[in-house]
Design a protein around this motif. Structure first.
Motif, PDB file in Angstrom:
ATOM      1  N   SER A  16       7.475   9.273 -17.827  1.00  0.00           N
ATOM      2  CA  SER A  16       8.383   9.068 -18.949  1.00  0.00           C
ATOM      3  C   SER A  16       9.396   7.988 -18.599  1.00  0.00           C
ATOM      4  O   SER A  16      10.053   8.059 -17.552  1.00  0.00           O
ATOM      5  N   THR A  18      12.635   5.815 -20.334  1.00  0.00           N
ATOM      6  CA  THR A  18      13.562   5.705 -21.454  1.00  0.00           C
ATOM      7  C   THR A  18      14.626   4.677 -21.128  1.00  0.00           C
ATOM      8  O   THR A  18      15.209   4.706 -20.043  1.00  0.00           O
ATOM      9  N   GLY A  36       1.652   7.968 -20.626  1.00  0.00           N
ATOM     10  CA  GLY A  36       2.903   8.712 -20.664  1.00  0.00           C
ATOM     11  C   GLY A  36       3.702   8.410 -21.916  1.00  0.00           C
ATOM     12  O   GLY A  36       3.145   8.127 -22.978  1.00  0.00           O
ATOM     13  N   THR A  37       5.031   8.439 -21.763  1.00  0.00           N
ATOM     14  CA  THR A  37       5.937   8.193 -22.883  1.00  0.00           C
ATOM     15  C   THR A  37       6.907   7.080 -22.523  1.00  0.00           C
ATOM     16  O   THR A  37       7.528   7.111 -21.457  1.00  0.00           O
TER      17      THR A  37
END
Length: 200
Positions: A16, A18, A36-37
């Protein structure tokens, strides 16, 4: 700014990532894979495959541009790419999309999504591409834009969805462009209206 690059081989995201404050995430390699993200609210996400790739932000801070001087390789997204009120771009010789790409509108800022391939683009049955209007705002919000351009072939599977609907309080649908010299019947569902389930 987060930029990951490789001169040979591939780069892959299995976790992840961000970034905040309208940041930029760019993966650059001959092969780029996302399982993933990656999240960049009001920012920019770019997955680029090529020998030489130039990544730059536009003067107004809204765009993410890339130029692959020798487009080649694969970009494969089977995870989540989310940049609401931002922009997402996938550029390669071959682009495979079977995850979530989301750049929904926030307030009056529309999202933009661009898939560009010098050979082929394929949307799998698990693909969702969303540039909807604002789902939580109190005023009408238009959908954003989705551009899918393949120099040779475009293909998709039933189950794939492209969303550019107006927001929860109304608003015009956005724009979808799918362009390729060779393509069969489009199997993806495309929604560019105001969904009755969203109307107040």
């Amino acid at each position: 700014i987060s930029i990951t690059s490789a001169t040979a081989g591939s780069v892959a995201n299995e976790g992840s990532i961000t970034v905040s404050d309208a940041g930029l995430v760019a993966f650059v390699a001959p092969s780029v894979v996302n399982h993933g993200t990656i999240s960049a609210p009001e920012g920019k996400i770019g997955l680029y495959a090529g020998k030489t790739v130039l990544v730059s932000t536009s003067p107004d801070g809204r765009g993410l541009s890339a130029q692959a001087t020798i487009p080649q390789g694969l970009v494969d997204n089977e995870g989540n790419l989310v940049a609401d009120a931002g922009s997402i771009a996938l550029h390669a010789q071959m682009v495979n999309q079977d995850g979530l790409i989301q750049a929904n509108s926030v307030r009056d800022v529309n999202g933009t999504i661009e898939l560009v391939a010098s050979d082929s683009i394929h949307l799998g049955g698990g693909s969702t591409i969303s540039a909807d209007g604002d789902s939580t705002g109190s005023t009408p919000s238009a959908g954003g834009s989705v551009r899918i351009l393949a120099v040779n072939t475009f293909s998709d599977q039933t189950g794939s969805a492209i969303e550019v609907a107006g927001g929860a309080q109304g608003g015009n649908g956005g724009q979808v462009e799918i362009s390729a010299p060779w393509m069969g019947a489009i199997k993806s569902s495309i929604n560019g209206s105001v969904d009755s389930a969203r109307e107040s």
